[in-house]
Design a protein around this motif. Structure first.
Motif, PDB file in Angstrom:
ATOM      1  N   UNK A   1       0.822  -1.205   0.000  1.00  0.00           N
ATOM      2  CA  UNK A   1       0.000   0.000   0.000  1.00  0.00           C
ATOM      3  C   UNK A   1       0.865   1.267   0.000  1.00  0.00           C
ATOM      4  N   UNK A   2       1.991   1.236   0.781  1.00  0.00           N
ATOM      5  CA  UNK A   2       2.876   2.400   0.803  1.00  0.00           C
ATOM      6  C   UNK A   2       3.494   2.644  -0.563  1.00  0.00           C
ATOM      7  N   UNK A   3       3.850   1.536  -1.253  1.00  0.00           N
ATOM      8  CA  UNK A   3       4.438   1.676  -2.582  1.00  0.00           C
ATOM      9  C   UNK A   3       3.421   2.242  -3.564  1.00  0.00           C
ATOM     10  N   UNK A   4       2.153   1.808  -3.456  1.00  0.00           N
ATOM     11  CA  UNK A   4       1.128   2.344  -4.339  1.00  0.00           C
ATOM     12  C   UNK A   4       0.921   3.830  -4.081  1.00  0.00           C
ATOM     13  N   UNK A   5       0.947   4.230  -2.805  1.00  0.00           N
ATOM     14  CA  UNK A   5       0.811   5.648  -2.480  1.00  0.00           C
ATOM     15  C   UNK A   5       1.945   6.471  -3.058  1.00  0.00           C
ATOM     16  N   UNK A   6       3.151   5.899  -3.033  1.00  0.00           N
ATOM     17  CA  UNK A   6       4.296   6.591  -3.634  1.00  0.00           C
ATOM     18  C   UNK A   6       4.106   6.757  -5.131  1.00  0.00           C
ATOM     19  N   UNK A   7       3.596   5.706  -5.787  1.00  0.00           N
ATOM     20  CA  UNK A   7       3.364   5.757  -7.242  1.00  0.00           C
ATOM     21  C   UNK A   7       2.281   6.775  -7.562  1.00  0.00           C
ATOM     22  N   UNK A   8       1.209   6.797  -6.760  1.00  0.00           N
ATOM     23  CA  UNK A   8       0.128   7.771  -6.983  1.00  0.00           C
ATOM     24  C   UNK A   8       0.666   9.192  -6.878  1.00  0.00           C
ATOM     25  N   UNK A   9       1.424   9.467  -5.812  1.00  0.00           N
ATOM     26  CA  UNK A   9       1.975  10.801  -5.634  1.00  0.00           C
ATOM     27  C   UNK A   9       2.942  11.191  -6.733  1.00  0.00           C
ATOM     28  N   UNK A  10       3.806  10.245  -7.131  1.00  0.00           N
ATOM     29  CA  UNK A  10       4.778  10.533  -8.187  1.00  0.00           C
ATOM     30  C   UNK A  10       4.071  10.801  -9.516  1.00  0.00           C
ATOM     31  N   UNK A  11       3.071   9.966  -9.839  1.00  0.00           N
ATOM     32  CA  UNK A  11       2.334  10.135 -11.103  1.00  0.00           C
ATOM     33  C   UNK A  11       1.620  11.473 -11.139  1.00  0.00           C
ATOM     34  N   UNK A  12       0.971  11.832 -10.033  1.00  0.00           N
ATOM     35  CA  UNK A  12       0.226  13.087  -9.977  1.00  0.00           C
ATOM     36  C   UNK A  12       1.160  14.294 -10.138  1.00  0.00           C
ATOM     37  N   UNK A  13       2.235  14.319  -9.346  1.00  0.00           N
ATOM     38  CA  UNK A  13       3.155  15.463  -9.407  1.00  0.00           C
ATOM     39  C   UNK A  13       3.845  15.556 -10.761  1.00  0.00           C
ATOM     40  N   UNK A  14       4.191  14.399 -11.313  1.00  0.00           N
ATOM     41  CA  UNK A  14       4.894  14.391 -12.585  1.00  0.00           C
ATOM     42  C   UNK A  14       4.016  14.909 -13.719  1.00  0.00           C
ATOM     43  N   UNK A  15       2.733  14.500 -13.728  1.00  0.00           N
ATOM     44  CA  UNK A  15       1.838  14.888 -14.816  1.00  0.00           C
ATOM     45  C   UNK A  15       1.365  16.330 -14.684  1.00  0.00           C
ATOM     46  N   UNK A  16       1.176  16.787 -13.451  1.00  0.00           N
ATOM     47  CA  UNK A  16       0.729  18.172 -13.251  1.00  0.00           C
ATOM     48  C   UNK A  16       1.756  19.161 -13.783  1.00  0.00           C
ATOM     49  N   UNK A  17       3.031  18.805 -13.687  1.00  0.00           N
ATOM     50  CA  UNK A  17       4.100  19.711 -14.110  1.00  0.00           C
ATOM     51  C   UNK A  17       4.385  19.659 -15.607  1.00  0.00           C
ATOM     52  N   UNK A  18       3.771  18.723 -16.317  1.00  0.00           N
ATOM     53  CA  UNK A  18       4.056  18.605 -17.748  1.00  0.00           C
ATOM     54  C   UNK A  18       3.444  19.767 -18.527  1.00  0.00           C
ATOM     55  N   UNK A  19       4.114  20.152 -19.604  1.00  0.00           N
ATOM     56  CA  UNK A  19       3.622  21.254 -20.440  1.00  0.00           C
ATOM     57  C   UNK A  19       2.307  20.882 -21.114  1.00  0.00           C
ATOM     58  N   UNK A  20       2.145  19.609 -21.489  1.00  0.00           N
ATOM     59  CA  UNK A  20       0.924  19.194 -22.175  1.00  0.00           C
ATOM     60  C   UNK A  20      -0.301  19.409 -21.295  1.00  0.00           C
TER      61      UNK A  20
END
Length: 429
Positions: A1-20
């Motif tokens: 569950x902790x690993x999934x939370x890390x993936x969720x946070x990483x995916x969200x932050x990474x995509x929000x910062x994208x130019x697209x």
């Protein structure tokens, strides 16, 4: 569950910062803002003075002409924006009249002949361009019609009676059932106009969000697989944690985008020049069905996860990003069908096609939304549709998990269905 939370946070932050994401969201907000402010922009470009000048015409007739006086009295009672003004001249050669026409102060002038016992004489309208504005035409037709009636009636009728005689006749409508009896307002229970507007907006927003986020998930998985990063990622987190982490992370992206768009709508409605936009279009937020928004949110969430899991599974079996477009084409076509069925049925939400589509998992999110907003749907029908959709999410989630777990490690050409089935049998979910 902790690993999934890390993936969720990483995916969200990474995509929000994208130019697209930023550019797409900005374009949507700009287009929405421009669309909501088009009437105001038109007024700005046309000029505020022209928009609020009202009607200004002149009458050329002999001095003391009663028809001219009656038209002037009628103009004094006009209550539209800018009102109406009627100037009186005895000759078309009057220098003051020509000056007003040249300077654009007058919309034009009408010329009346000698008074007649049969009402108005022939009337001719003159303007610099030879045309008559629709607003001016309506004013003159109503004013001259009332003046004509008063000239014919003489002193037999009061001005109030003349006005009542020329008032438009109001026609009411009643719906009848198949047996010929009138349907009461309670039985008819037609949805308010605001519901149609909200349903149309939600259909557009949900379709765009689900398709955009779905393609985003597939592209994310395929790019990681094609760059061989996937081989490193699976050593730190299981494929299932990766898949559901990406799906939930990008779901939060979609919700953020919807919140931004909703905020843009609210801000535009609060602008001073848009304060009366709801009133002008006869829209009353008090008539809005709150259940529509609640069910709409539930249907969006369920519809998103159904399509997102399928997009993730497809992305896992594609090794090159160049092949992704062709691979997701069937799902894209299915999404278009899901969108067009309710869109083209918005004027009649109770057709057999919409009813059937509201129980098919892939089409039910938007079709059931349409029926809830502007159709006739029982509570048990909503529950059955949601239950079918929920069961389908679990079924396709299980299937997507098996495909994803095997697909992310299958490189080379796109595997066949037989190869995928053989690989899936080796894993148990």
């Amino acid at each position: 569950m902790n690993k999934m939370g890390t993936i969720i946070g990483f995916t969200f932050k990474n995509k929000v910062k994208t130019k697209s994401f930023m550019i797409t969201t900005l374009i949507l907000v700009l287009l929405l803002s421009i669309g909501m402010n088009i009437p105001y922009l038109i007024k700005v470009f046309q000029g505020d003075d022209e928009a609020s000048a009202g009607i200004h015409v002149a009458v050329v007739a002999a001095e003391g002409n009663r028809a001219s006086d009656l038209l002037k009295n009628y103009a004094s009672g006009v209550t539209t924006e800018g009102g109406a003004t009627v100037d009186q001249y005895t000759s078309a050669e009057d220098s003051a009249l020509k000056t007003s026409l040249d300077e654009g102060k007058l919309d034009g002038y009408i010329q009346l002949g000698a008074e007649s016992e049969m009402g108005l004489p022939p009337v001719t309208f003159y303007s610099p361009d030879g045309d008559m504005d629709a607003e001016v035409q309506t004013f003159l037709q109503l004013g001259l019609q009332q003046a004509n009636a008063q000239l014919i009636a003489g002193d037999k009728l009061t001005p109030e009676q003349i006005g009542a005689m020329n008032a438009p006749v109001q026609l009411d409508t009643k719906q009848i059932s198949t047996d010929g009896t009138a349907v009461t307002d309670e039985e008819k229970d037609a949805p308010p106009i605001i519901n149609y507007v909200i349903v149309y907006a939600l259909l557009m927003m949900f379709f765009m969000s689900i398709m955009m986020t779905g393609n985003m998930i597939a592209a994310e998985v395929t790019s990681e697989k094609s760059s061989r990063i996937m081989e490193i990622l699976i050593t730190s987190a299981s494929p299932l944690a990766q898949m559901f982490g990406k799906v939930i992370g990008i779901f939060l992206i979609g919700m953020l985008q919807i919140a931004i768009i909703a905020g843009a709508v609210a801000v535009n409605l609060m602008l001073p020049h848009n304060a009366s936009i709801l009133t002008e279009f006869d829209l009353d937020l008090g008539q809005l069905n709150v259940n529509l928004l609640i069910y709409g949110l539930v249907l969006y969430v369920l519809g998103y996860f159904l399509y997102a899991l399928i997009y993730a599974a497809i992305g896992s079996i594609v090794s090159r990003t160049e092949d992704l477009g062709q691979a997701v084409m069937p799902i894209t076509m299915l999404g278009l069908v899901t969108f067009y069925i309710p869109l083209f049925s918005i004027s009649n939400a109770d057709t057999l096609l919409v009813k059937v589509a509201s129980y098919i998992p892939f089409t039910s999110p938007l079709s059931m939304l349409l029926r809830i907003g502007v159709g006739d749907v029982a509570f048990w029908e909503i529950l059955v549709s949601l239950l079918i959709l929920l069961v389908s999410i679990f079924v396709f989630g299980w299937l997507a998990a098996k495909i994803y777990r095997t697909g992310v490690l299958m490189y080379g050409k796109r595997p066949t269905i037989k190869e995928i089935r053989k690989a899936m049998k080796a894993y148990k979910i």
